[in-house]
Design an enzyme around this catalytic site. Structure first.
Site, PDB file in Angstrom:
ATOM      1  N   GLY A  11       8.172  63.976  -3.181  1.00 27.94           N
ATOM      2  CA  GLY A  11       7.153  64.943  -2.765  1.00 27.94           C
ATOM      3  C   GLY A  11       7.578  65.680  -1.507  1.00 27.94           C
ATOM      4  O   GLY A  11       7.427  66.904  -1.389  1.00 27.94           O
ATOM      5  N   ASP A  68       9.796  61.979   9.436  1.00 29.21           N
ATOM      6  CA  ASP A  68       8.950  60.786   9.397  1.00 29.21           C
ATOM      7  C   ASP A  68       7.527  61.245   9.654  1.00 29.21           C
ATOM      8  O   ASP A  68       7.270  61.975  10.611  1.00 29.21           O
ATOM      9  CB  ASP A  68       9.380  59.736  10.420  1.00 29.21           C
ATOM     10  CG  ASP A  68       8.848  58.368  10.022  1.00 29.21           C
ATOM     11  OD1 ASP A  68       9.332  57.814   9.014  1.00 29.21           O
ATOM     12  OD2 ASP A  68       7.922  57.857  10.682  1.00 29.21           O
ATOM     13  N   SER A  69       6.636  60.836   8.786  1.00 31.16           N
ATOM     14  CA  SER A  69       5.295  61.410   8.819  1.00 31.16           C
ATOM     15  C   SER A  69       4.268  60.392   8.377  1.00 31.16           C
ATOM     16  O   SER A  69       4.619  59.321   7.883  1.00 31.16           O
ATOM     17  CB  SER A  69       5.258  62.646   7.912  1.00 31.16           C
ATOM     18  OG  SER A  69       5.875  62.382   6.670  1.00 31.16           O
ATOM     19  N   PHE A 149       1.193  65.326  -2.629  1.00 31.05           N
ATOM     20  CA  PHE A 149       1.555  63.930  -2.910  1.00 31.05           C
ATOM     21  C   PHE A 149       0.795  63.025  -1.933  1.00 31.05           C
ATOM     22  O   PHE A 149       0.043  63.499  -1.074  1.00 31.05           O
ATOM     23  CB  PHE A 149       3.077  63.725  -2.801  1.00 31.05           C
ATOM     24  CG  PHE A 149       3.628  63.891  -1.404  1.00 31.05           C
ATOM     25  CD1 PHE A 149       3.921  65.157  -0.907  1.00 31.05           C
ATOM     26  CD2 PHE A 149       3.851  62.781  -0.583  1.00 31.05           C
ATOM     27  CE1 PHE A 149       4.421  65.314   0.379  1.00 31.05           C
ATOM     28  CE2 PHE A 149       4.354  62.937   0.708  1.00 31.05           C
ATOM     29  CZ  PHE A 149       4.641  64.205   1.186  1.00 31.05           C
ATOM     30  N   GLY A 150       0.997  61.742  -2.096  1.00 29.56           N
ATOM     31  CA  GLY A 150       0.488  60.762  -1.130  1.00 29.56           C
ATOM     32  C   GLY A 150      -1.015  60.847  -0.895  1.00 29.56           C
ATOM     33  O   GLY A 150      -1.824  60.823  -1.825  1.00 29.56           O
ATOM     34  N   HIS A 178       1.419  69.584   8.644  1.00 32.02           N
ATOM     35  CA  HIS A 178       2.228  68.942   9.670  1.00 32.02           C
ATOM     36  C   HIS A 178       3.722  69.201   9.443  1.00 32.02           C
ATOM     37  O   HIS A 178       4.455  69.561  10.336  1.00 32.02           O
ATOM     38  CB  HIS A 178       1.918  67.440   9.680  1.00 32.02           C
ATOM     39  CG  HIS A 178       1.978  66.797   8.307  1.00 32.02           C
ATOM     40  ND1 HIS A 178       1.409  67.365   7.202  1.00 32.02           N
ATOM     41  CD2 HIS A 178       2.567  65.654   7.866  1.00 32.02           C
ATOM     42  CE1 HIS A 178       1.630  66.594   6.147  1.00 32.02           C
ATOM     43  NE2 HIS A 178       2.336  65.553   6.522  1.00 32.02           N
ATOM     44  N   ARG A 179       4.152  69.098   8.181  1.00 32.14           N
ATOM     45  CA  ARG A 179       5.582  69.285   7.860  1.00 32.14           C
ATOM     46  C   ARG A 179       5.964  70.754   8.014  1.00 32.14           C
ATOM     47  O   ARG A 179       7.019  71.072   8.586  1.00 32.14           O
ATOM     48  CB  ARG A 179       5.815  68.812   6.421  1.00 32.14           C
ATOM     49  CG  ARG A 179       7.233  68.941   5.902  1.00 32.14           C
ATOM     50  CD  ARG A 179       7.436  68.099   4.659  1.00 32.14           C
ATOM     51  NE  ARG A 179       7.123  66.702   4.957  1.00 32.14           N
ATOM     52  CZ  ARG A 179       5.988  66.091   4.557  1.00 32.14           C
ATOM     53  NH1 ARG A 179       5.110  66.722   3.810  1.00 32.14           N
ATOM     54  NH2 ARG A 179       5.762  64.845   4.916  1.00 32.14           N
TER      55      ARG A 179
HETATM   56  P1  ITT Z   1      11.441  58.687   3.487  1.00 30.10           P
HETATM   57  O1  ITT Z   1      11.345  57.775   4.668  1.00 30.10           O
HETATM   58  O2  ITT Z   1      12.513  58.286   2.534  1.00 30.10           O
HETATM   59  O3  ITT Z   1      11.510  60.131   3.881  1.00 30.10           O
HETATM   60  P2  ITT Z   1       8.737  57.788   2.979  1.00 30.10           P
HETATM   61  O4  ITT Z   1       7.687  58.134   1.955  1.00 30.10           O
HETATM   62  O5  ITT Z   1       9.038  56.328   3.217  1.00 30.10           O
HETATM   63  O6  ITT Z   1      10.076  58.573   2.605  1.00 30.10           O
HETATM   64  P3  ITT Z   1       7.670  58.040   5.621  1.00 30.10           P
HETATM   65  O7  ITT Z   1       8.115  56.709   6.059  1.00 30.10           O
HETATM   66  O8  ITT Z   1       7.790  59.209   6.557  1.00 30.10           O
HETATM   67  O9  ITT Z   1       8.375  58.520   4.296  1.00 30.10           O
HETATM   68  O10 ITT Z   1       6.154  57.867   5.169  1.00 30.10           O
HETATM   69  C1  ITT Z   1       5.388  58.957   4.982  1.00 30.10           C
HETATM   70  C2  ITT Z   1       4.176  58.548   4.166  1.00 30.10           C
HETATM   71  O11 ITT Z   1       3.046  59.222   4.729  1.00 30.10           O
HETATM   72  C3  ITT Z   1       4.322  59.043   2.757  1.00 30.10           C
HETATM   73  O12 ITT Z   1       4.879  58.052   1.903  1.00 30.10           O
HETATM   74  C4  ITT Z   1       2.896  59.401   2.396  1.00 30.10           C
HETATM   75  O13 ITT Z   1       2.204  58.247   1.990  1.00 30.10           O
HETATM   76  C5  ITT Z   1       2.333  59.858   3.727  1.00 30.10           C
HETATM   77  N1  ITT Z   1       2.506  61.314   3.890  1.00 30.10           N
HETATM   78  C6  ITT Z   1       3.369  61.972   4.710  1.00 30.10           C
HETATM   79  N2  ITT Z   1       3.267  63.291   4.577  1.00 30.10           N
HETATM   80  C7  ITT Z   1       2.320  63.489   3.646  1.00 30.10           C
HETATM   81  C8  ITT Z   1       1.778  64.644   3.053  1.00 30.10           C
HETATM   82  O14 ITT Z   1       2.216  65.855   3.340  1.00 30.10           O
HETATM   83  N3  ITT Z   1       0.814  64.475   2.158  1.00 30.10           N
HETATM   84  C9  ITT Z   1       0.371  63.255   1.825  1.00 30.10           C
HETATM   85  N4  ITT Z   1       0.843  62.112   2.298  1.00 30.10           N
HETATM   86  C10 ITT Z   1       1.824  62.223   3.221  1.00 30.10           C
END
Ligand code: ITT
Length: 199
Positions: A11, A68-69, A149-150, A178-179
């Site tokens: 995503g 990281d988000s 996503f998420g 945010h991104r």
């Molecule tokens: P990478 O570390 O491999 O990039 P990750 O999913 O583990 O992938 P993070 O540790 O940064 O990434 O976790 C970010 C989580 O926060 C992500 O899995 C979502 O659950 C949530 N998230 C972040 N940005 C989001 C968005 O734009 N919309 C919805 N959920 C988001």
């Protein structure tokens, strides 16, 4: 000019591709570079983004961008925060856990924000450039929409007139997310890198 995007989240990758399309990089995924997902051991978004970018830049020899988000919910003391990806086993369970944690909490106490730290590392992990972005809103009573996503279906940005982040067309999400904001702040550097091949 190649740029590795150090994420294993599809995503995120879709959004980074859309946001950076006008800059003109050839974007590579971890899969393209045959790298495993980097570890996340930091306690802040900024530390995790820097660690992911430098680790993958060191392993690949490429300029590398990491994100990281996460979602920070006021009434949950900032949770899930840096643990957003690990809060429960699946996206659906993670959303359900946030909604359950806010059961009975009135609208005016349902404030939340998404935060994003991005880090750009030079090949080998020597230099690092950073930016941040956030979007404020609230957690709704129910999940709505199928975009993004998420946690998007349960997050209602203040600027989106009652729609959840998952109900916005991707261009609208990227314009206020945010991104999108973090990458827009990094954009002058990214444009210079794409043009000159160095910073
Ligand atoms: P990478 O570390 O491999 O990039 P990750 O999913 O583990 O992938 P993070 O540790 O940064 O990434 O976790 C970010 C989580 O926060 C992500 O899995 C979502 O659950 C949530 N998230 C972040 N940005 C989001 C968005 O734009 N919309 C919805 N959920 C988001």
């Amino acid at each position: 000019m190649k740029l590795l995007v150090a994420t294993s989240n599809p995503g995120k990758m879709v959004e980074v591709r859309e946001i950076l399309a006008p800059v003109g990089f050839e974007l590579l995924t971890l899969q393209d570079a045959a790298l495993p997902p980097p570890d996340e051991t930091g306690v802040t978004f900024q530390d995790n983004a820097a660690a992911k970018a430098t680790e993958c830049a060191a392993q690949s020899g490429l300029w590398t961008l990491a994100d990281d988000s996460g979602l920070c919910v006021d009434a949950l003391g900032g949770a899930p925060g840096v643990r957003s990806a690990r809060y429960a086993p699946t996206d659906e369970e993670r959303r359900a856990k946030v909604l359950a944690g806010l059961k009975g909490v009135p609208e005016f106490r349902r404030g939340a924000h998404f935060f994003c730290a991005v880090a750009l590392s030079a090949p080998g992990g020597r230099h690092i450039y950073r930016a941040e972005g956030r979007v404020d809103g609230r957690i709704g009573d129910e999940a709505r929409g199928s975009g993004g996503f998420g946690y998007d279906p349960i997050f209602y940005p203040n600027e989106a007139a009652g729609r959840s982040l998952a109900e916005l067309p991707s261009a609208e999400k990227n314009a206020l997310s945010h991104r999108g904001r973090a990458l827009t702040r990094l954009r002058p550097l990214l444009e210079r890198l794409a043009r000159d091949g160095a910073l």
